[in-house]
Design a protein around this motif. Structure first.
Motif, PDB file in Angstrom:
ATOM      1  N   ILE A 107     -12.325  -6.234   6.153  1.00  0.00           N
ATOM      2  CA  ILE A 107     -13.497  -5.375   6.352  1.00  0.00           C
ATOM      3  C   ILE A 107     -13.254  -4.010   5.706  1.00  0.00           C
ATOM      4  CG2 ILE A 107     -14.828  -4.094   8.078  1.00  0.00           C
ATOM      5  CD1 ILE A 107     -14.480  -6.476   9.961  1.00  0.00           C
ATOM      6  N   THR A 108     -12.054  -3.463   5.911  1.00  0.00           N
ATOM      7  CA  THR A 108     -11.712  -2.159   5.353  1.00  0.00           C
ATOM      8  C   THR A 108     -11.815  -2.162   3.833  1.00  0.00           C
ATOM      9  OG1 THR A 108     -10.205  -1.694   7.193  1.00  0.00           O
ATOM     10  CG2 THR A 108      -9.904  -0.403   5.183  1.00  0.00           C
ATOM     11  N   ILE A 109     -11.212  -3.164   3.207  1.00  0.00           N
ATOM     12  CA  ILE A 109     -11.223  -3.249   1.745  1.00  0.00           C
ATOM     13  C   ILE A 109     -12.643  -3.471   1.231  1.00  0.00           C
ATOM     14  CG2 ILE A 109     -10.435  -4.631  -0.218  1.00  0.00           C
ATOM     15  CD1 ILE A 109      -7.849  -5.159   1.394  1.00  0.00           C
ATOM     16  N   TYR A 110     -13.392  -4.338   1.902  1.00  0.00           N
ATOM     17  CA  TYR A 110     -14.769  -4.607   1.491  1.00  0.00           C
ATOM     18  C   TYR A 110     -15.615  -3.337   1.572  1.00  0.00           C
ATOM     19  CZ  TYR A 110     -19.485  -6.539   1.447  1.00  0.00           C
ATOM     20  OH  TYR A 110     -20.800  -6.799   1.138  1.00  0.00           O
ATOM     21  N   ALA A 111     -15.419  -2.559   2.641  1.00  0.00           N
ATOM     22  CA  ALA A 111     -16.183  -1.320   2.817  1.00  0.00           C
ATOM     23  C   ALA A 111     -15.902  -0.338   1.676  1.00  0.00           C
ATOM     24  CB  ALA A 111     -15.857  -0.684   4.168  1.00  0.00           C
ATOM     25  N   TYR A 112     -14.629  -0.183   1.300  1.00  0.00           N
ATOM     26  CA  TYR A 112     -14.279   0.696   0.181  1.00  0.00           C
ATOM     27  C   TYR A 112     -14.992   0.258  -1.096  1.00  0.00           C
ATOM     28  CZ  TYR A 112     -10.437   3.233   2.476  1.00  0.00           C
ATOM     29  OH  TYR A 112      -9.692   4.049   3.288  1.00  0.00           O
ATOM     30  N   PHE A 124     -29.612   8.050   1.125  1.00  0.00           N
ATOM     31  CA  PHE A 124     -28.568   9.070   1.078  1.00  0.00           C
ATOM     32  C   PHE A 124     -27.231   8.481   0.646  1.00  0.00           C
ATOM     33  CE2 PHE A 124     -31.683  11.128   3.826  1.00  0.00           C
ATOM     34  CZ  PHE A 124     -31.723  12.413   3.279  1.00  0.00           C
ATOM     35  N   GLY A 125     -27.279   7.469  -0.198  1.00  0.00           N
ATOM     36  CA  GLY A 125     -26.042   6.897  -0.722  1.00  0.00           C
ATOM     37  C   GLY A 125     -25.327   6.005   0.286  1.00  0.00           C
ATOM     38  N   THR A 126     -24.061   5.749   0.011  1.00  0.00           N
ATOM     39  CA  THR A 126     -23.280   4.807   0.827  1.00  0.00           C
ATOM     40  C   THR A 126     -22.179   5.518   1.621  1.00  0.00           C
ATOM     41  OG1 THR A 126     -21.885   4.370  -1.107  1.00  0.00           O
ATOM     42  CG2 THR A 126     -23.720   2.858  -0.707  1.00  0.00           C
ATOM     43  N   ARG A 146     -19.182   0.641  -5.294  1.00  0.00           N
ATOM     44  CA  ARG A 146     -20.052  -0.091  -6.215  1.00  0.00           C
ATOM     45  C   ARG A 146     -21.509   0.356  -6.096  1.00  0.00           C
ATOM     46  NH1 ARG A 146     -19.223  -4.911  -4.321  1.00  0.00           N
ATOM     47  NH2 ARG A 146     -17.248  -5.123  -5.447  1.00  0.00           N
ATOM     48  N   HIS A 147     -21.935   0.729  -4.878  1.00  0.00           N
ATOM     49  CA  HIS A 147     -23.345   1.071  -4.652  1.00  0.00           C
ATOM     50  C   HIS A 147     -23.561   2.566  -4.420  1.00  0.00           C
ATOM     51  CE1 HIS A 147     -24.634  -3.153  -4.352  1.00  0.00           C
ATOM     52  NE2 HIS A 147     -23.476  -3.364  -3.753  1.00  0.00           N
TER      53      HIS A 147
END
Length: 307
Positions: A68-73, A87-89, A78-79
């Motif tokens: 989850i941590t790596i995916y969130a980064y 307001f972005g990610t 990417r977005h």
């Protein structure tokens, strides 16, 4: 035709926290944890140790948390400039921390249930094998904690912000280290003093501590995800900075977090002597946490309203 002249008026909406070092080190910890998880599950099956099996599957939840941590980064990076996100990610990392905190709470709950079952129905433990694998697990956790703690402080110093995503990963490592340490103490007590009941009791103690960590992380991340406002003293200071200039009066003010470290603000004010919006933004230049400011200025004629 006007794009070039309007560039200086556009807001940046990239509030995501950049921590490539933290992402890379989390990957290292993920690999170490996954290898240890497989080793404990295999060893638990071969040696007939329920303690090792339970700890192995417990580590599987931490592997999920690191994913989850790596995916969130990666998702936040990417977005970051995706216009679909107003307001972005910036909140993606906070959401990752929140999800990991929930996972920690689930781990604590499972530990309590498993410990109660073992108190009621004690299991036969092969102490030597269980202690050996638990020690290896603890060493892996120490290495992982060192990697994430060093980067945790490095990230704060570099970005001047709070990385809830990395903090959640660090909490999972600490939780795993704690359960391994308590398991070793319980196993040694059972082997040399016959205190087998300490194994499930230590599980309950560990679950209580992990629950407190989980609650603390949930308490930090929840207000951000729910657009919690800034501290009241900070809000009043912002309002005062505008109102002490000329005869300005703030009629409406909204301040909320768009990431762990950035606030957005919409401020409406009335005045007899309207000035360009940049004048009012300059009044707030000292509030560095305000990263996105929108100001509405209304002229207040004497016959319309009183200030």
């Amino acid at each position: 035709m006007h794009e070039r002249t309007l560039d200086h008026l556009k807001h940046s909406h990239d509030f995501s926290l950049k921590n490539e070092r933290g992402e890379r080190r989390t990957q290292y910890v993920l690999i170490l944890t996954a290898i240890t998880m497989v080793a404990e599950i295999v060893a638990g099956t071969v040696f007939g140790s329920m303690a090792l099996l339970a700890d192995g599957w417990h580590m599987a939840t931490h592997v999920a948390a690191f994913l989850i941590t790596i995916y969130a980064y990666r998702y936040a990076r990417r977005h970051a400039k995706n216009k679909a996100y107003t307001f972005g990610t910036g909140k993606v990392g906070v959401l990752g921390g929140f999800a990991s905190a929930v996972a920690l709470a689930v781990v604590a709950f499972v530990m309590v249930i498993d410990s109660i079952q073992r108190l009621i129905d004690p299991q036969v433990i092969q102490f030597n094998a269980a202690i050996g694998v638990a020690v290896i697990g603890l060493l892996v956790n120490f290495i992982s904690a060192f990697l994430l703690k060093e980067d945790h402080h490095h990230g704060h110093a570099h970005d001047h912000g709070h990385d809830h995503n990395l903090e959640a990963a660090y909490m999972h490592v600490l939780a795993d280290a704690l359960t391994s340490l308590l398991a070793i103490v319980a196993l040694l007590s059972g082997k040399y003093f016959g205190l087998n009941w300490l194994d499930p009791m230590m599980g309950i103690v560990g679950a209580v501590i992990i629950t407190r960590w989980s609650y603390g992380l949930l308490k930090q991340t929840s207000p951000i995800l729910l657009d919690g406002s800034v501290d009241e003293k900070y809000r009043l200071a912002i309002k005062d900075s505008i109102e002490k200039d000329a005869d300005n009066r703030v009629s409406d003010i909204h301040i909320w977090k768009v990431s762990a470290n950035h606030y957005a603000a919409i401020i409406s004010l009335v005045t007899h002597d309207p000035k360009p919006t940049e004048h009012y933004k300059d009044l707030l230049a000292g509030f560095q946490q305000l990263s996105h400011i929108t100001v509405e200025v209304y002229e207040c004629a004497d016959e319309v309203c009183e200030i």
